[in-house]
Design a protein around this motif. Structure first.
Motif, PDB file in Angstrom:
ATOM      1  N   SER A 219       1.243  -0.902   0.461  1.00  0.00           N
ATOM      2  CA  SER A 219      -0.054  -0.193  -0.128  1.00  0.00           C
ATOM      3  C   SER A 219       0.908   1.031   0.006  1.00  0.00           C
ATOM      4  CB  SER A 219      -0.737  -0.003   1.024  1.00  0.00           C
ATOM      5  OG  SER A 219      -1.453   0.852   0.816  1.00  0.00           O
TER       6      SER A 219
ATOM      7  N   TYR B 280      -0.377   3.928   1.051  1.00  0.00           N
ATOM      8  CA  TYR B 280      -1.242   4.609   1.604  1.00  0.00           C
ATOM      9  C   TYR B 280      -0.414   4.683   2.923  1.00  0.00           C
ATOM     10  CZ  TYR B 280      -4.839   6.135   4.912  1.00  0.00           C
ATOM     11  OH  TYR B 280      -4.597   7.434   5.877  1.00  0.00           O
TER      12      TYR B 280
ATOM     13  N   ASN C 193       2.827   5.901   2.295  1.00  0.00           N
ATOM     14  CA  ASN C 193       4.039   7.753   3.179  1.00  0.00           C
ATOM     15  C   ASN C 193       3.426   7.803   4.685  1.00  0.00           C
ATOM     16  OD1 ASN C 193       3.940   9.749   1.337  1.00  0.00           O
ATOM     17  ND2 ASN C 193       1.220  10.292   1.900  1.00  0.00           N
ATOM     18  N   GLN C 194       2.480   7.062   5.014  1.00  0.00           N
ATOM     19  CA  GLN C 194       1.875   7.363   6.617  1.00  0.00           C
ATOM     20  C   GLN C 194       3.498   6.815   7.442  1.00  0.00           C
ATOM     21  OE1 GLN C 194      -0.805   8.619   8.216  1.00  0.00           O
ATOM     22  NE2 GLN C 194      -1.249   8.860   5.959  1.00  0.00           N
TER      23      GLN C 194
ATOM     24  N   LEU D 164      -9.571   6.567  -2.383  1.00  0.00           N
ATOM     25  CA  LEU D 164      -8.081   6.543  -2.670  1.00  0.00           C
ATOM     26  C   LEU D 164      -7.241   5.354  -2.443  1.00  0.00           C
ATOM     27  CD1 LEU D 164      -5.857   8.337  -1.988  1.00  0.00           C
ATOM     28  CD2 LEU D 164      -6.040   8.298   0.183  1.00  0.00           C
TER      29      LEU D 164
ATOM     30  N   TYR E 112      -8.320   2.106  -0.598  1.00  0.00           N
ATOM     31  CA  TYR E 112      -8.006   2.108   1.156  1.00  0.00           C
ATOM     32  C   TYR E 112      -9.333   3.017   2.008  1.00  0.00           C
ATOM     33  CZ  TYR E 112      -3.507   2.385  -1.397  1.00  0.00           C
ATOM     34  OH  TYR E 112      -2.037   1.451  -2.192  1.00  0.00           O
TER      35      TYR E 112
END
Length: 170
Positions: free
Chosen positions: A43, A45, A48-49, A100, A166
């Protein structure tokens, strides 16, 4: 079926129908990283986190291999590639309709794309007809849902959108 499908199926079916005329090209070996993103095994996402360096590396590699379509969220591959054995027409690294996520338009009909996704996922997806499209989903976690959408009309070789979202953006 979650609200994502009913709200996005019509827009995605129209987008996919427009991609049906893309030219055929020589196909290279499958891209494992893009496949992992498309079936929610990885992921961007989460990267990125939690892993910004990994995200930067992915972004650089992606930009080297794809060209953004002007004024569109789509990216065209610079060279032919496949994911799950299916030729990739375009990538959508930031959204799946109003969700997203990460998705790919592939040159494959619904049945072929569904079989490839379910084989990779190891489980069957739940599918239904919705607003001119066949739409499938498989919830894999709190913020990970594998999806597949294909227009109902046309031949079995029309493009199909597959990927991972997501969460839904209202």
């Amino acid at each position: 079926m979650p609200s994502f499908t009913s709200r996005c199926a019509l827009a995605l079916a129209a987008t996919l129908a427009g991609l049906a005329s893309a030219a055929a090209a020589e196909i290279k070996a499958d891209d494992a990283q893009l496949a992992r993103l498309a079936v929610c095994a990885d992921s961007w996402y989460e990267w990125n986190q939690q892993e910004p360096q990994r995200m930067r590396g992915f972004a650089q590699a992606f930009q080297a291999r794809f060209t953004q379509v002007p004024k569109e969220p789509a990216f065209d591959p610079k060279a032919p590639l496949t994911v799950l054995g299916l030729p990739v027409l375009q990538a959508f690294p930031g959204s799946v309709g109003m969700g997203l996520g990460f998705s790919l338009s592939v040159r494959a009909g619904f049945a072929e794309a569904r079989q490839a996704m379910e084989q990779q996922l190891g489980r069957a997806m739940q599918c239904e007809r919705s607003e001119g499209a066949m739409a499938c989903e498989l919830k894999l976690g709190e913020k990970k849902t594998a999806m597949l959408i294909a227009p109902l009309q046309g031949d079995s070789r029309q493009p199909t959108l597959l990927g991972c979202y997501y969460f839904y953006q209202p």
